[in-house]
Design an enzyme around this catalytic site. Structure first.
Site, PDB file in Angstrom:
ATOM      1  N   ARG A  53      24.159  12.752  -4.982  1.00  0.00           N
ATOM      2  CA  ARG A  53      25.568  13.127  -4.812  1.00  0.00           C
ATOM      3  C   ARG A  53      26.263  13.264  -6.172  1.00  0.00           C
ATOM      4  O   ARG A  53      27.144  14.108  -6.346  1.00  0.00           O
ATOM      5  CB  ARG A  53      26.274  12.094  -3.917  1.00  0.00           C
ATOM      6  CG  ARG A  53      25.810  12.213  -2.455  1.00  0.00           C
ATOM      7  CD  ARG A  53      26.085  10.972  -1.640  1.00  0.00           C
ATOM      8  NE  ARG A  53      27.487  10.639  -1.533  1.00  0.00           N
ATOM      9  CZ  ARG A  53      27.937   9.440  -1.141  1.00  0.00           C
ATOM     10  NH1 ARG A  53      27.074   8.463  -0.829  1.00  0.00           N
ATOM     11  NH2 ARG A  53      29.207   9.218  -1.061  1.00  0.00           N
ATOM     12  N   ARG A  63      28.891  -0.791  -0.527  1.00  0.00           N
ATOM     13  CA  ARG A  63      30.139  -0.729   0.234  1.00  0.00           C
ATOM     14  C   ARG A  63      29.916  -0.617   1.749  1.00  0.00           C
ATOM     15  O   ARG A  63      28.897  -0.120   2.206  1.00  0.00           O
ATOM     16  CB  ARG A  63      31.038   0.390  -0.286  1.00  0.00           C
ATOM     17  CG  ARG A  63      30.561   1.784  -0.002  1.00  0.00           C
ATOM     18  CD  ARG A  63      31.452   2.802  -0.694  1.00  0.00           C
ATOM     19  NE  ARG A  63      31.040   4.156  -0.358  1.00  0.00           N
ATOM     20  CZ  ARG A  63      31.608   5.253  -0.830  1.00  0.00           C
ATOM     21  NH1 ARG A  63      32.612   5.169  -1.688  1.00  0.00           N
ATOM     22  NH2 ARG A  63      31.169   6.438  -0.459  1.00  0.00           N
ATOM     23  N   ARG A  79      27.915   0.754   7.650  1.00  0.00           N
ATOM     24  CA  ARG A  79      27.577   1.323   6.342  1.00  0.00           C
ATOM     25  C   ARG A  79      27.195   2.770   6.550  1.00  0.00           C
ATOM     26  O   ARG A  79      26.546   3.096   7.543  1.00  0.00           O
ATOM     27  CB  ARG A  79      26.363   0.589   5.735  1.00  0.00           C
ATOM     28  CG  ARG A  79      26.715  -0.763   5.189  1.00  0.00           C
ATOM     29  CD  ARG A  79      25.479  -1.489   4.649  1.00  0.00           C
ATOM     30  NE  ARG A  79      25.786  -2.908   4.558  1.00  0.00           N
ATOM     31  CZ  ARG A  79      26.185  -3.517   3.434  1.00  0.00           C
ATOM     32  NH1 ARG A  79      26.257  -2.841   2.313  1.00  0.00           N
ATOM     33  NH2 ARG A  79      26.478  -4.797   3.446  1.00  0.00           N
ATOM     34  N   LYS A  96      38.314   7.438  -4.157  1.00  0.00           N
ATOM     35  CA  LYS A  96      39.187   8.455  -3.558  1.00  0.00           C
ATOM     36  C   LYS A  96      39.671   8.014  -2.172  1.00  0.00           C
ATOM     37  O   LYS A  96      40.850   8.093  -1.869  1.00  0.00           O
ATOM     38  CB  LYS A  96      38.447   9.799  -3.416  1.00  0.00           C
ATOM     39  CG  LYS A  96      37.972  10.400  -4.737  1.00  0.00           C
ATOM     40  CD  LYS A  96      37.370  11.785  -4.553  1.00  0.00           C
ATOM     41  CE  LYS A  96      36.095  11.822  -3.725  1.00  0.00           C
ATOM     42  NZ  LYS A  96      34.955  11.092  -4.276  1.00  0.00           N
ATOM     43  N   ARG A 113      35.367  20.949  -3.131  1.00  0.00           N
ATOM     44  CA  ARG A 113      34.233  20.464  -3.905  1.00  0.00           C
ATOM     45  C   ARG A 113      33.485  21.600  -4.590  1.00  0.00           C
ATOM     46  O   ARG A 113      32.521  21.334  -5.310  1.00  0.00           O
ATOM     47  CB  ARG A 113      33.262  19.741  -2.982  1.00  0.00           C
ATOM     48  CG  ARG A 113      33.343  18.209  -3.034  1.00  0.00           C
ATOM     49  CD  ARG A 113      32.396  17.714  -1.987  1.00  0.00           C
ATOM     50  NE  ARG A 113      31.892  16.390  -2.096  1.00  0.00           N
ATOM     51  CZ  ARG A 113      32.357  15.341  -1.411  1.00  0.00           C
ATOM     52  NH1 ARG A 113      33.433  15.449  -0.684  1.00  0.00           N
ATOM     53  NH2 ARG A 113      31.736  14.181  -1.468  1.00  0.00           N
TER      54      ARG A 113
END
Ligand code: AMP
Length: 230
Positions: free
Chosen positions: A184, A139, A172, A25, A100
């Protein structure tokens, strides 16, 4: 890619990117900013900024975020309302990580209705859950410009130097570890995935396969945004 003139759009576009953590996203929202002149609005980024600034909202959100759970609607909506009041939002927005919950979706509808607007499209980035833990765990981003990288899938061309801005500091996220990502994902399926049916019912849902190459997904998204903004 050609930048579409936002001024030719009749009303500012309100685009929502839906998808679990790791779906891309944020990456795609930044690309849509570049391609269409829209403004990326990430509640995750706004909350991380509040945590870094040590505001009251940030202090309340910190532990919840570290546990991989959702921050209360009250806090998120207060932060979002503030951001939506800024003048740049008039160019049109890409909501990344918001709404959300059903409550957030209803609140967004209300906020937009006050301005005579509505959601232009909610785009569901469709991915395989199992792949998301690996995608998120590796990531990191450039501390200077926010360009995203990944230990396995996307290293800078010169090790330790950002391709985009030449910066050498990277960071990070505290919640990008395998255990928190699983939490999550649970939160996503319990509270956010039902919004796919909500927007489908309103006739504004678009779906895109988001397991392929970043450039292919970008092209697919651009086609959708061009079509829904016409
Ligand atoms: P993200 O950067 O979108 O992955 O969000 C990181 C974390 O911030 C999430 O795991 C939640 O704890 C919190 N968060 C971000 N956006 C929302 C939202 N719309 N509602 C509730 N919590 C959120």
């Amino acid at each position: 890619m050609r930048m579409t003139d936002a001024a030719t759009m009749t009303t500012p576009a309100v685009l929502i990117l839906l998808g679990p953590p790791g779906a891309g996203k944020g990456t795609q929202a930044r690309m849509l900013e570049e391609d269409f002149g829209l403004v990326q609005l990430s509640t995750g980024d706004l909350l991380r900024a509040a945590v870094a600034e040590g505001t009251e909202a940030g202090r309340q959100a910190k532990a919840v975020m570290e546990a991989g759970q959702l921050v209360s609607d009250d806090i998120v909506l207060a932060i979002l309302r503030d951001r939506m009041a800024a003048p740049d939002v008039a160019r049109g927005v890409i909501l990344d990580g918001f709404p959300r919950t059903a409550g957030q979706a209803a609140a967004l509808d209300g906020l937009l209705a006050q301005a005579g607007q509505k959601v232009t499209a909610a785009i569901s980035l469709e991915v395989d859950d199992e792949a998301m833990v690996g995608r998120v765990s590796g990531r990191y981003t450039c501390a200077g410009c926010g360009e995203g990288y990944h230990d396995e899938f996307k290293q800078p061309a010169t090790a330790g130097t950002c391709d985009k801005c030449g910066g050498t500091a990277f960071k990070r996220r505290a919640d990008d570890n395998a255990e928190t990502v699983r939490e999550r994902l649970v939160a996503y399926h319990a509270q956010t995935a039902p919004l796919i049916a909500y927007y489908d019912g309103k006739g504004v849902l678009e779906r895109i396969d988001a397991m392929g190459a970043i450039a292919d997904i970008r092209a697919g998204l651009s086609a959708i945004v061009t079509r829904v903004s016409a």
